[in-house]
Design a protein around this motif. Structure first.
Motif, PDB file in Angstrom:
ATOM      1  N   ALA A 104       4.939  39.576  37.737  1.00 28.41           N
ATOM      2  CA  ALA A 104       5.072  38.117  37.613  1.00 28.41           C
ATOM      3  C   ALA A 104       4.795  37.680  36.182  1.00 28.41           C
ATOM      4  CB  ALA A 104       4.117  37.416  38.579  1.00 28.41           C
ATOM      5  N   ARG A 156       7.598  36.046  33.693  1.00 25.43           N
ATOM      6  CA  ARG A 156       7.417  34.661  33.263  1.00 25.43           C
ATOM      7  C   ARG A 156       7.060  34.540  31.779  1.00 25.43           C
ATOM      8  NH1 ARG A 156       6.828  30.492  36.358  1.00 25.43           N
ATOM      9  NH2 ARG A 156       5.299  29.627  34.920  1.00 25.43           N
ATOM     10  N   THR A 169      10.680  32.576  38.749  1.00 21.42           N
ATOM     11  CA  THR A 169       9.648  33.181  39.595  1.00 21.42           C
ATOM     12  C   THR A 169       8.365  32.390  39.397  1.00 21.42           C
ATOM     13  OG1 THR A 169      10.645  35.360  39.413  1.00 21.42           O
ATOM     14  CG2 THR A 169       8.318  35.290  40.024  1.00 21.42           C
ATOM     15  N   LYS A 170       7.827  31.860  40.473  1.00 27.62           N
ATOM     16  CA  LYS A 170       6.653  30.989  40.361  1.00 27.62           C
ATOM     17  C   LYS A 170       5.364  31.742  40.664  1.00 27.62           C
ATOM     18  CE  LYS A 170       9.299  27.511  39.513  1.00 27.62           C
ATOM     19  NZ  LYS A 170       9.739  27.522  38.107  1.00 27.62           N
ATOM     20  N   CYS A 208       5.942  34.014  44.281  1.00 26.90           N
ATOM     21  CA  CYS A 208       6.344  34.951  43.215  1.00 26.90           C
ATOM     22  C   CYS A 208       7.308  36.023  43.705  1.00 26.90           C
ATOM     23  CB  CYS A 208       5.099  35.623  42.659  1.00 26.90           C
ATOM     24  SG  CYS A 208       4.308  36.652  43.919  1.00 26.90           S
ATOM     25  N   THR A 209       7.847  35.859  44.905  1.00 27.12           N
ATOM     26  CA  THR A 209       8.665  36.924  45.505  1.00 27.12           C
ATOM     27  C   THR A 209       9.904  37.254  44.666  1.00 27.12           C
ATOM     28  OG1 THR A 209       7.960  36.202  47.703  1.00 27.12           O
ATOM     29  CG2 THR A 209       9.896  37.624  47.605  1.00 27.12           C
ATOM     30  N   VAL A 210      10.099  38.526  44.438  1.00 24.94           N
ATOM     31  CA  VAL A 210      11.325  39.034  43.803  1.00 24.94           C
ATOM     32  C   VAL A 210      11.784  40.229  44.640  1.00 24.94           C
ATOM     33  CG1 VAL A 210      10.592  38.323  41.480  1.00 24.94           C
ATOM     34  CG2 VAL A 210      10.094  40.649  42.264  1.00 24.94           C
ATOM     35  N   TYR A 227       5.888  40.826  46.395  1.00 24.41           N
ATOM     36  CA  TYR A 227       5.150  39.822  45.639  1.00 24.41           C
ATOM     37  C   TYR A 227       4.987  40.344  44.214  1.00 24.41           C
ATOM     38  CZ  TYR A 227       3.509  37.627  50.020  1.00 24.41           C
ATOM     39  OH  TYR A 227       3.422  36.985  51.225  1.00 24.41           O
ATOM     40  N   SER A 228       5.547  39.662  43.262  1.00 24.39           N
ATOM     41  CA  SER A 228       5.458  40.170  41.884  1.00 24.39           C
ATOM     42  C   SER A 228       4.071  39.972  41.285  1.00 24.39           C
ATOM     43  CB  SER A 228       6.514  39.514  40.990  1.00 24.39           C
ATOM     44  OG  SER A 228       6.353  38.119  40.919  1.00 24.39           O
ATOM     45  N   SER A 246      15.378  38.898  40.208  1.00 27.87           N
ATOM     46  CA  SER A 246      14.599  37.658  40.301  1.00 27.87           C
ATOM     47  C   SER A 246      15.559  36.542  40.694  1.00 27.87           C
ATOM     48  CB  SER A 246      13.912  37.356  38.961  1.00 27.87           C
ATOM     49  OG  SER A 246      14.883  37.020  37.997  1.00 27.87           O
ATOM     50  N   GLY A 257      10.917  31.768  45.867  1.00 24.87           N
ATOM     51  CA  GLY A 257      10.366  32.836  46.703  1.00 24.87           C
ATOM     52  C   GLY A 257      11.011  32.852  48.074  1.00 24.87           C
ATOM     53  N   MET A 288      14.407  34.446  47.761  1.00 22.72           N
ATOM     54  CA  MET A 288      14.367  35.904  47.593  1.00 22.72           C
ATOM     55  C   MET A 288      14.063  36.612  48.907  1.00 22.72           C
ATOM     56  SD  MET A 288      15.276  35.965  44.527  1.00 22.72           S
ATOM     57  CE  MET A 288      15.432  37.739  44.483  1.00 22.72           C
TER      58      MET A 288
END
Ligand code: FES
Ligand code: FES
Length: 228
Positions: free
Chosen positions: A99, A103, A111-112, A123-125, A133-134, A149, A180, A183
């Motif tokens: 993540a 970012r 990606t949050k 943050c899911t990728v 979960y990144s 992403s 998220g 994704m």
């Protein structure tokens, strides 16, 4: 902590906040980020910071004591990451999360970061075809994998069917969780193009939505599945 985390030290590489601080310290969010508090007050801590010359990183995050030494001693290594069909070369710390790399180093801010500890799914990728979960994935561990992403989901200027379906079902409210959610839904439909509602619910259960748009997102997944 999640809001403070994102806004006050979004550039911070460490996802375990207490790792920055002495073992007997507590964190307190403040205008310059998280600060440490021992048995004394915030005022005495700030005085101590000024007196000791504790490091203030580029992000404004205060690093002290043992954690500062650990971070100062950490060595970045150049890795090649396959992201959204492109290869990017980037310097990565040993403890850096995907993540943070996405970012803060690759400017892929779609990606949050919400909780930054594997709870919310913001943050899911995708790594390969799997949603991850990144914020709890070390970048070095996926250096040889295909990463997707949210920026890589639409193709040729056309939204992915999941993105289109979420719009049509008016899923996003604030939109913070939406990347998220997208994704996770894309990964689900890749593995199972025609899920049942129960299967979709289960696949989306790792993505929290503080606006409560669960039904809309679920309807979006089922709508996208119909078109698949
Ligand atoms: S930011 Fe919440 S699970 Fe990663
Ligand atoms: S739409 Fe706001 S958090 Fe999900």
């Amino acid at each position: 902590m999640s809001e403070d985390c994102r806004t006050s030290h979004g550039q911070c590489d460490a996802h375990n906040h207490d790792a920055h601080l002495p073992a007997d310290s507590l964190t307190v969010a403040g205008p310059i980020g998280a600060v440490a508090r021992t048995k004394t007050t915030r005022r005495t801590f700030i005085k101590g910071v000024i007196a000791s010359g504790a490091a203030v990183g580029a992000s404004g995050f205060v690093l002290r004591g043992e954690a500062q030494a650990r971070t100062a001693g950490a060595v970045e290594r150049l890795v090649s990451l396959k992201i959204n069909g492109q290869t990017k070369r980037v310097d990565v710390l040993p403890h850096e999360t995907l993540a943070n790399t996405l970012r803060n180093k690759l400017n892929l801010t779609g990606t949050k970061l919400g909780c930054d500890r594997g709870e919310c799914g913001a943050c899911t990728v995708m790594v390969g075809d799997t949603a991850v979960y990144s914020c709890t994935t070390l970048t070095h561990s996926v250096a040889d994998k295909e990463i997707t992403s949210i920026e890589g989901v639409a193709k040729g200027g056309k939204l992915h069917p999941v993105q289109q379906a979420f719009i049509e079902e008016i899923g996003p409210q604030c939109g913070f969780c939406t990347p998220g959610q997208v994704m996770s839904a894309v990964a689900l439909l890749k593995a199972n193009p025609k899920p049942t509602v129960e299967q979709a619910k289960r696949a989306m259960s790792g993505n929290l939505c503080r606006c409560g748009s669960y039904q809309q997102y679920l309807a979006g997944v089922m709508r996208a599945a119909k078109g698949a």
